[in-house]
Write an enzyme that holds these catalytic residues in place. Structure first.
Site, PDB file in Angstrom:
ATOM      1  CB  ALA A 161      19.029  23.312  47.484  1.00 18.79           C
ATOM      2  CB  ALA A 165      14.252  17.849  50.063  1.00 19.39           C
ATOM      3  N   PRO A 166      16.516  15.482  49.933  1.00 19.61           N
ATOM      4  CG  PRO A 166      16.970  13.198  49.692  1.00 19.61           C
ATOM      5  CD  PRO A 166      17.171  14.521  49.013  1.00 19.61           C
ATOM      6  N   GLY A 167      17.680  15.589  52.484  1.00 13.99           N
ATOM      7  CA  GLY A 167      18.236  15.850  53.803  1.00 13.99           C
ATOM      8  C   GLY A 167      19.529  15.133  54.139  1.00 13.99           C
ATOM      9  CD  GLU A 194      13.358  20.790  48.458  1.00 15.25           C
ATOM     10  OE1 GLU A 194      14.582  20.640  48.484  1.00 15.25           O
ATOM     11  OE2 GLU A 194      12.721  20.933  47.384  1.00 15.25           O
ATOM     12  CB  CYS A 238      25.232  15.250  41.828  1.00 17.70           C
ATOM     13  SG  CYS A 238      23.524  15.554  41.399  1.00 17.70           S
TER      14      CYS A 238
HETATM   15  N1  SAM Z   1      21.081  18.611  49.601  1.00 19.25           N
HETATM   16  C1  SAM Z   1      20.159  17.527  49.326  1.00 19.25           C
HETATM   17  C2  SAM Z   1      20.674  16.287  50.004  1.00 19.25           C
HETATM   18  O1  SAM Z   1      21.875  16.146  50.225  1.00 19.25           O
HETATM   19  O2  SAM Z   1      19.849  15.419  50.334  1.00 19.25           O
HETATM   20  C3  SAM Z   1      19.931  17.338  47.835  1.00 19.25           C
HETATM   21  C4  SAM Z   1      19.477  18.600  47.179  1.00 19.25           C
HETATM   22  S1  SAM Z   1      18.992  18.430  45.492  1.00 19.25           S
HETATM   23  C5  SAM Z   1      20.513  18.424  44.685  1.00 19.25           C
HETATM   24  C6  SAM Z   1      18.405  20.048  45.175  1.00 19.25           C
HETATM   25  C7  SAM Z   1      17.104  20.384  45.888  1.00 19.25           C
HETATM   26  O3  SAM Z   1      16.871  21.776  45.750  1.00 19.25           O
HETATM   27  C8  SAM Z   1      15.870  19.704  45.344  1.00 19.25           C
HETATM   28  O4  SAM Z   1      15.199  19.055  46.392  1.00 19.25           O
HETATM   29  C9  SAM Z   1      15.022  20.851  44.803  1.00 19.25           C
HETATM   30  O5  SAM Z   1      13.630  20.636  44.955  1.00 19.25           O
HETATM   31  C10 SAM Z   1      15.493  21.994  45.668  1.00 19.25           C
HETATM   32  N2  SAM Z   1      15.356  23.364  45.111  1.00 19.25           N
HETATM   33  C11 SAM Z   1      15.421  23.739  43.813  1.00 19.25           C
HETATM   34  N3  SAM Z   1      15.294  25.069  43.716  1.00 19.25           N
HETATM   35  C12 SAM Z   1      15.154  25.543  44.985  1.00 19.25           C
HETATM   36  C13 SAM Z   1      14.978  26.851  45.536  1.00 19.25           C
HETATM   37  N4  SAM Z   1      14.927  27.917  44.742  1.00 19.25           N
HETATM   38  N5  SAM Z   1      14.864  26.973  46.872  1.00 19.25           N
HETATM   39  C14 SAM Z   1      14.903  25.860  47.676  1.00 19.25           C
HETATM   40  N6  SAM Z   1      15.050  24.605  47.201  1.00 19.25           N
HETATM   41  C15 SAM Z   1      15.183  24.451  45.876  1.00 19.25           C
END
Ligand code: SAM
Length: 288
Positions: A111, A113-115, A135, A229
């Site tokens: 998961a 984004a944003p990376g 993502e 978080c």
């Molecule tokens: N790891 C990222 C960072 O450090 O920048 C932040 C990730 S954020 C907590 C969770 C992300 O998971 C979101 O961008 C969301 O769109 C994505 N997401 C949610 N369900 C998902 C899935 N089933 N597969 C892939 N991405 C998913």
């Protein structure tokens, strides 16, 4: 009482709830120096030449805290525009450190984004880990690609897909699941969260599905780091303990960091929100 405070009160004693509420304050700006492009001393000097004071962080040489400015002061700098630094809360730097990527390892960031954590994993491996970053959201995926490019993480394979639908044929040495969550650890006056019990349950279902999928894609003896978080045990300790029981996975100790803690199952790390830290949770699992 708001739904979030109700959830906190049913999870923690009154003193702990008070600590969490006190930590829902404005947070100091922090950043990670992209060690592939710059070193921390050079970044410090460049920031200080622009009148921006910096403080080091004892457990991470690439992290800096900026006690006197807001993000906008940094966003105008050459360091920022050229991907030599990345604005990131200190808590959010922990999961990649705990996963400890090494050169040559295959790593899935489920998961991404944003990376922030993908680019940290890349830098920690000196650009030598074989990282696949997933993502699901198309707009956030564009942001991920932008940040990968800006930080010079050129060898990351980015997939715009639902990680729960990845083929079970894949197998990774290490996996990071920085799960979608309620964000209950990030609350501040500038960033209130929209919280409801229904939303919490929706997050828990998604987290459980993704964690089970991650454990399927993990090679035997590999390491999976799960993080959120959030400060709510339902999406943290309770969830990983339940999934570990159901799948036969084992919890490994995450190690010690000098961070403010909340009560959590032994071996896991729950960070209490403060002026410096977002509320966060990290657990490390393996399977035989
Ligand atoms: N790891 C990222 C960072 O450090 O920048 C932040 C990730 S954020 C907590 C969770 C992300 O998971 C979101 O961008 C969301 O769109 C994505 N997401 C949610 N369900 C998902 C899935 N089933 N597969 C892939 N991405 C998913």
């Amino acid at each position: 009482m708001t739904a979030l405070f109700k959830a906190l009160r049913s999870a923690y004693d009154a003193e702990t709830v008070q600590k969490i509420e006190a930590g829902y304050s404005e947070r100091l700006v922090s950043l990670r120096v992209n060690s592939l492009r710059c070193d921390a001393e050079t970044a410090r000097s460049a920031l200080e030449a622009e009148g921006i004071a910096t403080e080091r962080v004892p457990w991470y040489p690439d992290a800096l805290v900026l006690p006197d400015v807001r993000e906008s002061a940094v966003e105008g700098t050459e360091l920022y525009r050229t991907g030599k630094i990345y604005l990131q809360n200190l808590s959010s730097m922990l999961p990649p450190l705990i996963l400890a990527p090494q050169a040559g390892e295959s790593i899935l960031d489920m998961a991404a984004a944003p990376g922030g954590k993908t680019t940290e994993l890349y830098a920690l491996s000196d650009g030598k880990a074989l990282i696949t970053a997933c993502e699901r959201d198309k707009i956030r995926f564009e942001r991920l690609k932008f940040n990968l490019q800006r930080q010079g993480a050129t060898r990351v394979t980015a997939l715009c897909t639902d990680a729960a639908l990845l083929d079970d044929f894949f197998c990774f040495d290490k996996i990071l699941l920085d799960a979608p969550c309620t964000g209950s650890g990030t609350v501040s006056p500038a960033a209130p969260v929209r919280f409801s019990e229904e939303y919490l349950q929706k997050c828990v279902r998604a987290q459980e599905k993704l964690l089970k999928k991650g454990l399927k894609l993990l090679k035997r003896g590999g390491t999976l780091v799960y993080s959120t978080c959030s400060v709510l045990p339902a999406e943290n300790g309770e969830l990983v303990m339940r999934v570990a029981r159901e799948t036969g996975a084992t919890l490994l100790p995450v190690g010690l960091f000098g961070v403010p803690r909340l009560p959590a199952p032994q071996g896991t790390l729950a960070v209490c929100p403060t002026e410096r830290f977002e509320g966060f949770f990290v657990a490390k699992l393996t399977k035989e």
